[in-house]
Design a protein around this motif. Structure first.
Motif, PDB file in Angstrom:
ATOM      1  N   TYR A  19       0.804  -1.098   0.020  1.00  8.32           N
ATOM      2  CA  TYR A  19       0.071   0.043  -0.108  1.00  8.32           C
ATOM      3  C   TYR A  19       0.856   1.237   0.076  1.00  8.32           C
ATOM      4  N   LEU A  20       1.809   1.256   0.879  1.00  6.77           N
ATOM      5  CA  LEU A  20       2.735   2.329   0.918  1.00  6.77           C
ATOM      6  C   LEU A  20       3.628   2.907  -0.279  1.00  6.77           C
ATOM      7  N   ALA A  21       4.122   1.543  -0.991  1.00  8.16           N
ATOM      8  CA  ALA A  21       4.666   1.645  -2.134  1.00  8.16           C
ATOM      9  C   ALA A  21       4.083   2.251  -3.039  1.00  8.16           C
ATOM     10  N   SER A  26       7.288   4.108  -4.449  1.00 10.95           N
ATOM     11  CA  SER A  26       8.581   3.378  -3.896  1.00 10.95           C
ATOM     12  C   SER A  26       8.459   1.706  -4.054  1.00 10.95           C
ATOM     13  N   THR A  27       9.081   1.091  -3.302  1.00 16.95           N
ATOM     14  CA  THR A  27       9.042  -0.343  -3.482  1.00 16.95           C
ATOM     15  C   THR A  27       8.815  -0.835  -2.064  1.00 16.95           C
ATOM     16  N   ASP A 146       0.802   8.881   5.965  1.00 17.65           N
ATOM     17  CA  ASP A 146       1.148   7.904   4.957  1.00 17.65           C
ATOM     18  C   ASP A 146       1.829   8.258   3.926  1.00 17.65           C
ATOM     19  N   HIS A 147       1.758   9.581   3.628  1.00 21.12           N
ATOM     20  CA  HIS A 147       2.478  10.123   2.448  1.00 21.12           C
ATOM     21  C   HIS A 147       3.901  10.590   2.833  1.00 21.12           C
ATOM     22  N   HIS A 153       5.852   5.727   7.321  1.00 17.83           N
ATOM     23  CA  HIS A 153       5.793   4.360   7.269  1.00 17.83           C
ATOM     24  C   HIS A 153       6.011   3.663   8.497  1.00 17.83           C
ATOM     25  N   LEU A 154       6.301   4.469   9.578  1.00 20.84           N
ATOM     26  CA  LEU A 154       6.883   3.832  10.992  1.00 20.84           C
ATOM     27  C   LEU A 154       6.010   3.218  11.985  1.00 20.84           C
TER      28      LEU A 154
END
Length: 314
Positions: A19-21, A26-27, A146-147, A153-154
């Motif tokens: 989801y975050l990627a 990103s990956t 989240d962006h 992301h932590l």
């Protein structure tokens, strides 16, 4: 002092790296290499700090060797409280009808749990209290973004509850051998390292400084408390570091000469759960500890602050 029972509450929802990627171009592997985190615990709308803490206390009551109404001290630790006036300590006091107890809220970011233990120890030693309840929780998702590629992301959400007594109550009790804490506001970026402004959210503008000082002081405090109490690193059965970043924990263990099998973590699946972090790992593993296991908790919080405690399982 002695730990009589532990409990916790972890939301079921998880935020994964996929989801975050996708939203940050990103990956998935980038997040694993940077932090060791694969998923994060995420509270839903009804899982407030108050709710999670009440559920954590209910979990701990199941194995409590005395009536909860014997508790005469309630301490709540958090940096994302549901309310700053009607504190969770008082909400818990009402929920469980714990009369005649002192109740208050503390915060030294992710060091709050160990600070709470030190306060309880002081209250016990001065005969102000005999039974205490420490509850720590953070709903980081209220303020995380989240962006935010630096630190969004932590963060994870969870709560933990620990009951303490000034004397051994049952053979399952664990002895808190020693607790030490220190404020580190004058070190590095200090108060600017990690911030939470309700209008802006959680920000980590100086991640490298946070990383460096977390490694230094978690290592230093662990060495100090071990030596102070006439133990060696080899005497440790388990090490529980603040679950902020898997690379920090790995660095500290390498610096101390602690093998990976002795390091207990949950950051891979829950993320950084703030004040709950290290004591949450303790509570999750509590029933698996063997008699006489020696456990060290070492934490580092924004501000900065740090603390360490030694526990001997009953």
């Amino acid at each position: 002092m002695f730990i009589n029972s532990t409990g916790y509450y972890i939301p079921e929802k998880r935020i994964d790296n996929q989801y975050l990627a996708q939203i940050n171009d990103s990956t998935e592997d980038w997040y694993v290499k940077r932090t060791g985190i694969i998923t994060r615990a995420r509270a839903n709308e009804g899982e407030t700090v108050n709710y999670m803490c009440i559920e954590a206390v209910k979990s701990a009551i199941k194995n409590l060797p005395y009536d909860i109404h014997e508790v005469d001290l309630i301490i709540f630790g958090s940096y994302t409280p549901s309310d700053t006036i009607s504190t969770t300590a008082h909400v818990i006091q009402k929920e469980f009808n714990i009369d005649k107890a002192k109740a208050f809220y503390i915060s030294s970011a992710c060091s709050s749990a160990v600070n709470g233990m030190e306060i309880i120890k002081s209250f016990f030693e001065t005969n102000i209290s005999k039974r205490a309840l420490l509850v720590c929780a953070d709903q980081n998702s209220q303020y995380s973004n989240d962006h935010d590629r630096e630190s969004g992301h932590l963060w994870g959400d969870a709560a933990v509850a620990l009951f303490f007594s000034n004397e051994e109550i049952s053979s399952n009790d664990s002895k808190v051998i020693d607790v030490i804490t220190r404020g580190l506001g004058n070190i590095g970026k200090g108060p600017d390292g990690i911030t939470l402004n309700p209008k802006v959210g959680i920000q980590m503008l100086y991640g490298k400084d946070v990383f460096t000082n977390a490694c230094i002081y978690m290592s230093e405090f662990t060495k100090y408390i071990i030596k102070k109490n006439n133990y060696t690193i080899d005497d440790l059965s388990y090490f529980i570091g603040h679950q902020a970043n898997k690379r920090i924990i790995s660095f500290v263990c390498n610096e101390l000469g602690i093998c990976e099998s002795k390091s207990l973590t949950n950051i891979e699946t829950l993320g950084n759960t703030g004040c709950a972090s290290a004591p949450l790992v303790l509570a999750q593993n509590y029933d698996n500890f063997k008699s006489n296991d020696l456990i060290c908790l070492s934490v580092f919080g924004g501000g900065y602050s740090s603390g360490t405690c030694l526990i001997r399982k009953g």
